[in-house]
Design a protein around this motif. Structure first.
Motif, PDB file in Angstrom:
ATOM      1  N   ARG A 233       0.834  -1.203   0.000  1.00 15.60           N
ATOM      2  CA  ARG A 233       0.000   0.000   0.000  1.00 15.60           C
ATOM      3  C   ARG A 233       0.868   1.252   0.000  1.00 15.60           C
ATOM      4  N   LYS A 234       0.314   2.305  -0.568  1.00 12.76           N
ATOM      5  CA  LYS A 234       1.044   3.564  -0.637  1.00 12.76           C
ATOM      6  C   LYS A 234       1.289   4.173   0.737  1.00 12.76           C
ATOM      7  N   ASP A 235       0.357   3.948   1.682  1.00 13.90           N
ATOM      8  CA  ASP A 235       0.465   4.604   2.987  1.00 13.90           C
ATOM      9  C   ASP A 235       1.401   3.871   3.949  1.00 13.90           C
ATOM     10  N   LEU A 236       2.015   2.775   3.498  1.00 18.09           N
ATOM     11  CA  LEU A 236       2.918   2.018   4.370  1.00 18.09           C
ATOM     12  C   LEU A 236       4.358   2.465   4.155  1.00 18.09           C
TER      13      LEU A 236
ATOM     14  N   ASP B   6      -1.040   1.137  -8.359  1.00 19.91           N
ATOM     15  CA  ASP B   6      -0.416   2.330  -8.917  1.00 19.91           C
ATOM     16  C   ASP B   6       0.953   2.557  -8.268  1.00 19.91           C
ATOM     17  N   GLY B   7       2.000   2.515  -9.073  1.00 18.10           N
ATOM     18  CA  GLY B   7       3.343   2.760  -8.574  1.00 18.10           C
ATOM     19  C   GLY B   7       3.932   1.628  -7.754  1.00 18.10           C
ATOM     20  N   ILE B   8       3.349   0.435  -7.850  1.00 21.93           N
ATOM     21  CA  ILE B   8       3.818  -0.654  -6.985  1.00 21.93           C
ATOM     22  C   ILE B   8       5.241  -1.072  -7.320  1.00 21.93           C
ATOM     23  N   GLU B   9       5.649  -0.928  -8.611  1.00 25.99           N
ATOM     24  CA  GLU B   9       7.008  -1.338  -8.972  1.00 25.99           C
ATOM     25  C   GLU B   9       8.076  -0.489  -8.276  1.00 25.99           C
ATOM     26  N   SER B  10       7.687   0.751  -7.882  1.00 26.14           N
ATOM     27  CA  SER B  10       8.649   1.616  -7.181  1.00 26.14           C
ATOM     28  C   SER B  10       8.721   1.290  -5.696  1.00 26.14           C
TER      29      SER B  10
END
Length: 530
Positions: free
Chosen positions: A438-441, A477-481
């Motif tokens: 997740r983005k917030d982690l 979204d953006g998980i590869e980063s």
């Protein structure tokens, strides 16, 4: 020579056996007859196989396709007979004669021959009978000791006469695993019908030690029993106390690929009780069994694991297709399909803690594997690695925050298991990676510092309150980063398994001298984010 002779004798016996078993269903094609009259035999073979004749069968040498095998020169010319029976016409210095010795004066004289092979001499009255390949295929001959005459008694035709022995009034001959008699008075050559009744002890009921035959294991949720498949049966075995329980005792059924549901109510396995492979859902408490059709049946299937909510099962088939089946409705959903058939590659699907996602590996056209995430809600798969490394064995952390996998950037030619070039890369190594879902982690490896808190501490939960399940979600979204390299040594990793929340275990094999050499001792490592 003895090994070659034993091999051909075994081949003759095997042909004789299947000729007796299959009868007209078995078509025997003599090589000599095929090269003498190719089209007649080609048409006969095609008709026997139930196929339509095509002129390309006869004109195979006219094909314009590329031929890269060692026989490329042979397939460019018509069938030839120059090699016909060449192996049988040995006429060298080791061709075997037969000698007759006079015991009174120790003189010897040979049975008349040119340079052919003579064998199996038999003294009958004033004559010597023997086998000779004078005319190509060995036949039965007679030499008159008194008059020096040589007579062909039985012409060599078809398959060779292998051995002969004389008895009262007849000579017994072995030919193609069968027995023939030459009547010395009637001068007839007839087959002896032999029907051997075997005891077949291997099909008799017997007690068997199942330990060498165990194929699959699945531990029950409580860990008190283990489901085991062995010799076509599935049973549950206690960890310490109690007896083994067979799940379905019908004979003649093959059961395998066992998986115990997380809620402990159902043991799933593959069965062919109805003539094709199906999913069996067996309730060990009531002994009730239900069969479920699987995708694109008939096929061969392997169970990959239950969803955590015990509502679905992931499985793969022999066509390299990944499926999920809804246990209640029996609906099968196709997820993805691998490109190549390679025993070194496995999709190894793993369920997310909320049963809404599946992580799996799948090969690309480059033969490298990449990691994919499939959403049950959207019905779509998303590739989350870049395809430049050989990525395998994705697993979800039980904390609901991370996904782990290992990947190799030095696999190279070692990815092609059926190619001899894989010998050049026997020691490919991998590194282990984590994906922040997740983005917030936060990045779990970012530097930490103990500081005095300014916000009030969260009050502890009351005793007996069930723990709050971790929040789960995946932001594609953006998980590869958000893929990070974990501080673990490079090794020849072969699998990852989740441990308690925030931990996992990594299995690595030892080094190998070549691609087919046995590896050294395997190791198991535990990694913890805490």
């Amino acid at each position: 020579m003895a090994d070659i002779a034993a091999y051909f004798r075994g081949q003759d016996r095997l042909h004789a056996h299947w000729s007796a078993v299959l009868g007209d269903d078995l078509l025997t094609v003599p090589y000599e007859s095929l090269v003498d009259d190719p089209e007649t035999w080609m048409r006969r073979i095609i008709a026997h196989a139930g196929l339509e004749w095509e002129d390309g069968v006869r004109d195979f040498h006219k094909t314009e396709r590329a031929v890269t095998t060692a026989s490329f020169a042979q397939v460019r010319k018509p069938m030839y007979a120059s090699s016909k029976e060449a192996w049988k016409r040995y006429r060298g210095g080791q061709a075997t004669p037969i000698w007759i010795a006079q015991m009174s004066d120790s003189k010897v004289k040979p049975v008349p021959r040119a340079d052919e092979n003579l064998s199996n001499p038999m003294w009958v009255n004033n004559a010597v009978f023997y086998l000779s390949d004078k005319n190509g295929i060995p036949g039965l001959f007679r030499y008159g000791v008194n008059d020096g005459s040589v007579t062909e008694c039985v012409k060599g035709e078809g398959f060779d006469m292998k051995s002969a022995n004389a008895g009262p009034g007849a000579i017994v001959v072995e030919k193609l695993g069968s027995i023939w008699l030459y009547d010395l008075n009637k001068k007839t050559f007839t087959n002896v019908p032999i029907d051997v009744k075997g005891d077949f002890p291997e099909v008799r009921p017997a007690f068997k030690d199942l330990r060498p035959y165990m194929e699959d294991l699945s531990i029950s949720p409580s860990g008190q029993r283990i489901a085991v498949a062995a010799r076509g049966f599935v049973m549950t075995v206690p960890a310490s106390k109690g007896d083994a329980h067979i799940l379905g005792e019908e004979q003649g059924v093959h059961r395998r690929s066992v998986a115990w549901s997380p809620d402990g109510k159902t043991v799933a396995f593959i069965t062919d009780a109805e003539g094709k492979q199906q999913l069996s859902l067996f309730d060990p408490n009531t002994n009730k069994e239900r069969h479920v059709e699987l995708g694109e049946s008939p096929s061969q299937y392997t169970l990959e694991g239950w969803s955590p909510d015990s509502k679905m099962i992931a499985y793969t088939d022999v066509r390299n297709i990944l499926w999920i089946v809804d246990v209640a409705s029996g609906k099968n959903t196709r997820i993805d399909q691998a490109i190549y058939t390679d025993p070194q590659l496995a999709m190894a699907p793993k369920w997310s803690p909320d049963s809404k996602w599946i992580a799996y590996g799948r090969d690309l056209k480059s033969h490298l594997q990449s990691i994919f995430l499939y959403s049950l809600e959207s019905g779509k798969s998303t590739e989350i690695t870049d395809g430049l490394a050989n990525a395998k064995s994705p697993i979800f952390d039980r904390d609901g925050k991370h996904l782990y996998f290992f990947a190799s950037t030095n696999t190279g030619q070692g990815t092609s298991w059926l190619d001899l070039s894989s010998f050049n890369a026997p020691l490919s190594t991998s590194n282990v990676y984590a994906v922040v879902l997740r983005k917030d982690l936060p990045n779990p490896l970012q530097p930490q510092s103990d500081e005095e808190p300014t916000a009030p501490a969260t009050p502890p939960q009351r005793p007996g309150t069930p723990p709050t399940p971790p929040k789960f979600g995946i932001d594609l979204d953006g998980i590869e980063s958000r893929i990070i390299t974990l501080p673990m040594a490079s090794a020849s990793y072969v699998g990852l398994e989740p441990g308690p929340a925030g931990t996992f275990f990594a299995i690595a094999q030892g080094p190998r001298a070549t691609a087919v050499s046995p590896s050294g001792p395997s190791t198991v490592s535990k990694f913890s984010l805490a």
